[in-house]
Write an enzyme that holds these catalytic residues in place. Structure first.
Site, PDB file in Angstrom:
ATOM      1  N   GLU A   1       0.106  -6.481   8.172  1.00 11.33           N
ATOM      2  CA  GLU A   1       1.533  -6.225   8.300  1.00 11.33           C
ATOM      3  C   GLU A   1       2.081  -7.047   9.480  1.00 11.33           C
ATOM      4  O   GLU A   1       1.350  -7.494  10.361  1.00 11.33           O
ATOM      5  CB  GLU A   1       1.761  -4.716   8.515  1.00 11.33           C
TER       6      GLU A   1
ATOM      7  N   ASN B   1       4.840   6.097   7.815  1.00 14.56           N
ATOM      8  CA  ASN B   1       5.942   5.734   6.899  1.00 14.56           C
ATOM      9  C   ASN B   1       6.889   6.934   6.801  1.00 14.56           C
ATOM     10  O   ASN B   1       8.107   6.801   6.858  1.00 14.56           O
ATOM     11  CB  ASN B   1       5.438   5.416   5.485  1.00 14.56           C
TER      12      ASN B   1
ATOM     13  N   HIS C   1       1.060  -5.389   2.657  1.00 16.30           N
ATOM     14  CA  HIS C   1       2.029  -4.557   3.362  1.00 16.30           C
ATOM     15  C   HIS C   1       3.443  -5.027   3.032  1.00 16.30           C
ATOM     16  O   HIS C   1       3.621  -6.089   2.451  1.00 16.30           O
ATOM     17  CB  HIS C   1       1.776  -4.655   4.865  1.00 16.30           C
TER      18      HIS C   1
ATOM     19  N   ALA D   1       1.121   8.265   7.181  1.00 18.03           N
ATOM     20  CA  ALA D   1       1.864   9.285   7.945  1.00 18.03           C
ATOM     21  C   ALA D   1       3.069   8.676   8.653  1.00 18.03           C
ATOM     22  O   ALA D   1       4.156   9.257   8.676  1.00 18.03           O
ATOM     23  CB  ALA D   1       0.939   9.958   8.950  1.00 18.03           C
TER      24      ALA D   1
ATOM     25  N   ARG E   1      14.145  -5.024  11.306  1.00 17.85           N
ATOM     26  CA  ARG E   1      13.162  -4.764  10.245  1.00 17.85           C
ATOM     27  C   ARG E   1      13.141  -5.859   9.187  1.00 17.85           C
ATOM     28  O   ARG E   1      12.110  -6.159   8.615  1.00 17.85           O
ATOM     29  CB  ARG E   1      13.479  -3.437   9.546  1.00 17.85           C
ATOM     30  N   ARG E   2      14.311  -6.423   8.888  1.00 16.32           N
ATOM     31  CA  ARG E   2      14.387  -7.228   7.671  1.00 16.32           C
ATOM     32  C   ARG E   2      14.678  -8.704   7.888  1.00 16.32           C
ATOM     33  O   ARG E   2      14.533  -9.512   6.974  1.00 16.32           O
ATOM     34  CB  ARG E   2      15.488  -6.649   6.756  1.00 16.32           C
TER      35      ARG E   2
ATOM     36  N   HIS F   1       0.837  -1.215   0.000  1.00 15.88           N
ATOM     37  CA  HIS F   1       0.000   0.000   0.000  1.00 15.88           C
ATOM     38  C   HIS F   1       0.866   1.257   0.000  1.00 15.88           C
ATOM     39  O   HIS F   1       2.030   1.234   0.381  1.00 15.88           O
ATOM     40  CB  HIS F   1      -0.902   0.029   1.237  1.00 15.88           C
ATOM     41  N   GLY F   2       0.239   2.349  -0.396  1.00 14.03           N
ATOM     42  CA  GLY F   2       0.936   3.624  -0.445  1.00 14.03           C
ATOM     43  C   GLY F   2       1.306   4.156   0.939  1.00 14.03           C
ATOM     44  O   GLY F   2       0.922   3.585   1.967  1.00 14.03           O
TER      45      GLY F   2
END
Lengths: 258, 255
Positions: B85, B17, B184, B15, B112-113, B11-12
């Site tokens: 997400e 992000n 997500h 706030a 995060r990854r 998704h785009g």
């Protein structure tokens, strides 16, 4: 005692509502008033703490948009929305796109009122040469198995109920019976047809039932899905009376001030 | 040989992000850039003559709004928490850059990854705990409220996503339906890992930009026939990926 609750909602305004034209299956978008009405409806349901489980709509975009806008106001965009042509508006045949006021001038107001509201009176069917024929003979109806002949005819309210009822019985009623609170986002005549059935309104009395746009209609049902009382409009009752009169007056010839 | 096509979309922008905060299960809306990204995707799909039969989203409004903006209204939309997400637990709401200052950029990148690392769980005292778990959408899931995750590794995201892929999404693809997933960053990465066979080590290097259509071509057994492809201006996409990767870097003060 009320065992189940059902909310029925007539969609917000599109530009043809403002022009008093017969929409039928033509896919007009919501105008700014219609958007606002849908949002207000959502706010109202939120203020009433109405939680529901499932939304049924008809196929034209404005009904789906109405449902989305309401869900957005409620913060419940995740709620399942199912659309079906069975909930589509009354097919108005050759009258699609015509203006009620002009028709009232040509045929008188009472005749227009009967055409708009009666149970058994048919309008003339349309043909492939009708300006809106191609717009309504859309690919989405081909996948539902609705033929061009079916799309071109005009329906009486009785026939709207006959094609709506199997969908009510097979898809919607079972969800209500499971205890789900269901919202049906539909049109004036498809909503009237369903209310006639659930409330047991007579063929003569249905002509007097007018539903304003964007106002949630609550119907309380018993264990057999019969209405326990007449449908109730939720919200400011004075504003609703004004909205009903506005819909009724759409078929009247405007008087020129002297 | 490619038999099926699947479109996945992160998704785009919302706030958070932009503020570089772990959004996770907090129900943030798309911001104006996110709305623009969604509209651009819609235009792109129209130009490519892509018509969908079905779209799957998470129960978070940013994924649903993205789908609503892109698609024709008649396309059925089905939402499930299983596409949500990744649940970032106690890290929800925290700012990556501040965390990088405290814990180092590499540690934050791993959080995060990575595939196996589960952050500390969210507790009732967490500022967003009640906002998430008192919402009625989590009372009607196919899992009891107290069983829903309080924190997840990417591996755990895939474990809860896979049953949904196998039971709801894959059968539709196998019927020949053109399907889109509006999801997500991490739920999309988890699914791509599974379909493309990406290793636990390599997944850490996969970054998905917001608002960019991802095409995956699948064989008759729904395995990827090649790596996922981003659709659109490749230079602009590389810039966006760099921007997403760069979100965790501590900004250097000018001398």
């Amino acid at each position: 005692m009320s065992k189940y609750k059902l909310i029925i909602l007539r969609h917000g305004e599109g530009s043809w509502n403002k022009e008093n034209r017969f929409y039928s299956w033509v896919d007009q978008k919501l105008n700014s008033d219609g958007l606002e009405e849908a949002q207000n409806c959502g706010k109202q349901l939120k203020a009433l703490n109405f939680e529901f489980d499932l939304v049924f709509t008809s196929v034209p975009n404005r009904f789906i948009h109405t449902a989305w806008l309401i869900l957005e106001e409620l913060g419940q965009e995740w709620m399942p929305v199912e659309s079906s042509w069975h909930l589509n508006e009354h097919l108005y045949g050759a009258s699609i796109g015509l203006n009620w006021e002009t028709m009232a001038l040509n045929h008188d107001e009472e005749q227009v009122r009967i055409w708009r509201r009666s149970y058994n009176v048919t309008l003339p069917p349309t043909g492939e040469s009708h300006p809106y024929c191609h717009e309504i003979s859309d690919s989405r109806y081909k996948v539902c198995g609705v033929t061009l002949d079916q799309l071109l005819r005009s329906e009486i309210l009785k026939e709207v109920l006959e094609r709506l009822l199997p969908y009510w019985n097979e898809r919607i009623a079972p969800e209500v019976l499971k205890g789900k609170i269901v919202v049906i986002s539909a049109h004036g005549n498809s909503s009237r047809a369903l209310l006639k059935r659930l409330e047991g309104i007579s063929n003569e009395d249905i002509i007097n039932i007018t539903l304003p746009t964007g106002v949630p209609i609550l119907l309380e049902l018993d264990e057999n899905l019969h209405a326990l009382g007449p449908h109730q409009f939720l919200g400011d009752q004075e504003a609703i009376r004004v909205a009903i009169k506005k819909v009724e007056d759409q078929g009247k010839v405007k008087q020129v001030k002297k | 040989m490619s038999k099926y096509k699947l479109i996945i979309l992160r998704h785009g922008e919302g706030a958070w992000n932009k503020e570089n905060r772990f959004c996770s299960w907090v129900d943030q809306k798309l911001n104006s850039d996110g709305l623009e990204e969604a509209w651009n995707c819609g235009r792109q799909l129209k130009a490519l003559n892509f018509e969908f039969d079905l779209v799957f989203t998470s129960v978070l409004n940013r994924s649903i709004h993205t789908a609503w903006l892109i698609l024709k209204e008649q396309v059925p939309v089905e939402s499930s928490w299983r596409l949500n997400e990744r649940h970032y637990g106690a890290l929800i709401g925290l700012n990556w850059e501040k965390m990088a200052l405290n814990h180092g950029e590499e540690q934050v990148r791993v959080w995060r990854r990575s595939y196996n690392m589960t952050p500390p769980p969210t507790e009732e005292s967490h500022p967003y705990y009640h906002e998430i778990y008192s919402d009625c959408r989590y009372k009607v899931c196919d899992m009891a409220l107290d069983q829903l995750p309080r924190s997840e590794s990417l591996k755990e995201v895939l474990e809860r996503l896979l049953p949904y892929w196998n039971e709801r999404i894959a059968p539709e693809v196998l019927k020949g339906k053109t399907v889109m997933l509006s999801a997500h960053g991490n739920s999309s990465r988890a699914l791509l890992k599974h379909l493309e066979g990406i290793s636990d080590e390599d997944i850490i290097n996969i970054t998905l930009p917001t608002g960019v259509l991802i095409l995956l071509e699948l064989d008759k057994k729904l395995r990827a026939v090649g790596p996922h492809q981003f659709l659109g201006d490749q230079k602009a996409i590389r810039e966006t990926i760099k921007k997403v990767d760069g979100q965790v870097k501590v900004k250097q003060g000018k001398k």
